[in-house]
Design an enzyme around this catalytic site. Sequence first.
Site, short mmCIF file in Angstrom:
data_model
loop_
_atom_site.label_atom_id
_atom_site.label_comp_id
_atom_site.label_asym_id
_atom_site.label_seq_id
_atom_site.Cartn_x
_atom_site.Cartn_y
_atom_site.Cartn_z
N ASP A 255 -14.29 9.60 -4.62
CA ASP A 255 -15.54 9.26 -5.33
C ASP A 255 -15.87 7.76 -5.22
OD1 ASP A 255 -13.38 8.70 -6.97
OD2 ASP A 255 -14.22 9.57 -8.79
N SER B 93 -11.49 13.65 -5.66
CA SER B 93 -11.19 12.35 -6.27
C SER B 93 -9.77 12.22 -6.80
CB SER B 93 -12.22 12.06 -7.35
OG SER B 93 -13.48 12.11 -6.77
N ARG C 281 -0.55 12.63 -5.02
CA ARG C 281 -0.19 13.15 -6.35
C ARG C 281 -1.47 13.52 -7.08
NH1 ARG C 281 1.36 7.70 -6.30
NH2 ARG C 281 -0.53 6.47 -6.59
C1 BGC Z 1 -7.89 9.13 -8.92
C2 BGC Z 1 -8.85 8.46 -7.96
C3 BGC Z 1 -10.28 8.55 -8.47
C4 BGC Z 1 -10.36 8.06 -9.90
C5 BGC Z 1 -11.75 8.16 -10.48
C6 BGC Z 1 -8.11 8.60 -10.32
O1 BGC Z 1 -7.31 9.30 -11.22
O2 BGC Z 1 -6.57 8.89 -8.53
O3 BGC Z 1 -8.77 9.07 -6.67
O4 BGC Z 1 -11.09 7.78 -7.65
O5 BGC Z 1 -9.46 8.78 -10.71
O6 BGC Z 1 -12.24 9.45 -10.44
#
Ligand code: BGC
Length: 498
Positions: free
Chosen positions: A231, A178, A193
């Site tokens: 996610d 995620s 990142r």
């Molecule tokens: C991430 C996402 C993720 C979200 C929730 C963010 O910091 O960049 O990829 O879906 O957090 O978990």
Amino acid sequence: MPASRRGSGSFTLTTGQTIAIHTRTHDEEDLPHATKKTMADHLRKYESLFTLTPQRMRMIVEAFTETLELGLNKPNQIVPMIPTYVFGWPTGQETGDFLALDLGGTNLRVCLVTLQGEGKFEISQTKYRLTEEQKQEDGQKLFDFCAECLHTFVETNTGEGAGQLKPGQSLPLGFTFSYPCSQERIDHGELIRWTKGFGAGNTEGRDVAEMFKKSLEKYQLPIKLTALINDTTGTLIASHYVNPKTKIAVIFGTGCNAAYMEHVKDISKIEHLGIDPGAEMAINCEWGAFDSFEHEHLPRTKYDTIVDDTSNKPGEQAFEKLISGRYLGEILRLVICELIDEGVLFLGQNTYKLEKPYCFDTAFLSLMESDPTDELLMVIGIFTHFFALETTLAERQFFRALAKLIGRRAARLSACGIAAIVSKMGHLEEGCSVGADGSLYNKYPGFADRVHEGLQDIFGDKGRNIVTHHAEDGSGVGSAIIAAMTKHRKDAGLYLNV
Ligand code: BGC
């Protein structure tokens, strides 16, 4: 001597720690405290800083919608609008055994999901805790740890007795990773990142699916990485599996992000791939990055600027830093610290415990907001137990009101993001469901109601057509369904294209 009061209760912090508190305090203490009037005056100041008017919200929605369009049209934008290669909705008939690995924030979770068709499933899972070092050390080491946990899990859950695996058979795995990854196919993902405080070295800019496969090889696991998913994408698919009105999914947890189903013909940046323009593909928006670096559109206070400047990624994830569970407690703590510095709060008391960055858990905000007692015994408990500070009722009411302002702003900003997707996709008239998950959505009292209220402030009465609901487990069940959909496409000779 004034009358003393007692309060007790227990709760769990986002760190997983369960705390029992027993509180005894007095109505008035001998220490110098701020008066009721002073606290009310301060509150008015913060009210104007943290309140979002409907008009301001509509302006944000407009800028947000343009940003989403830009991300679909051009590669490498700040809000990257990542094509996920998850094509269309599940049929509900997906079946089979799938492993799901979930690396998203605080924990690492391994699941064995059995999809039984007709929207039914069984799931068994184990959680493993990640240490701060693991989040910051070398990326390959982090993936090795994931493989090691998978190894332990597979041995325990698919050996004899569990009877899941025949010799030579391998299990398909959906890996929910995620963090923003740009994808060229479903089993590939270059980490753009790290977010949410992660910073493991040698990982940004690399294909994490490839790195993870290397770790799987080390442990010679009977596992095949079938899909790398976010996610939000998992949540979108899992929620649609059980509620086909779902068109958007949002995570409100340590991080904040959304995914939705887009028409391939409207993703112009991948036109050259020749994918059937009539098809649909899930888009991982990575909307947490909205307004990063430029800070043109969002109403940032000086506390938000401090949170940003002192983070491991200054300038980045501007939207997420105003909303997600990782930051709300810290915003409130910074306001309190300012009032300590100004000599308004806790005169004559030692405040060193409260001066430690990130010591004020976002769970405290929800606990303060849901305190049912007139004396605010829970608030007393938090301040005495964790920070060794005595508070008066006027101060406690102020802290609670402040939590409400910060929590409400987060919900109303989230409504702006949802409204942007709804407007862009034309879902308003017909209405749609938004699958939502994450600690903030699930545990913060009134968060969902405030999102709904925000949607009505933006859209008027029609805003009622957009309803959030608690999502199905995206990184477990969702990831398994996507692995099943992918396997089905591969078996049908459709790997990259429709
Ligand atoms: C991430 C996402 C993720 C979200 C929730 C963010 O910091 O960049 O990829 O879906 O957090 O978990």
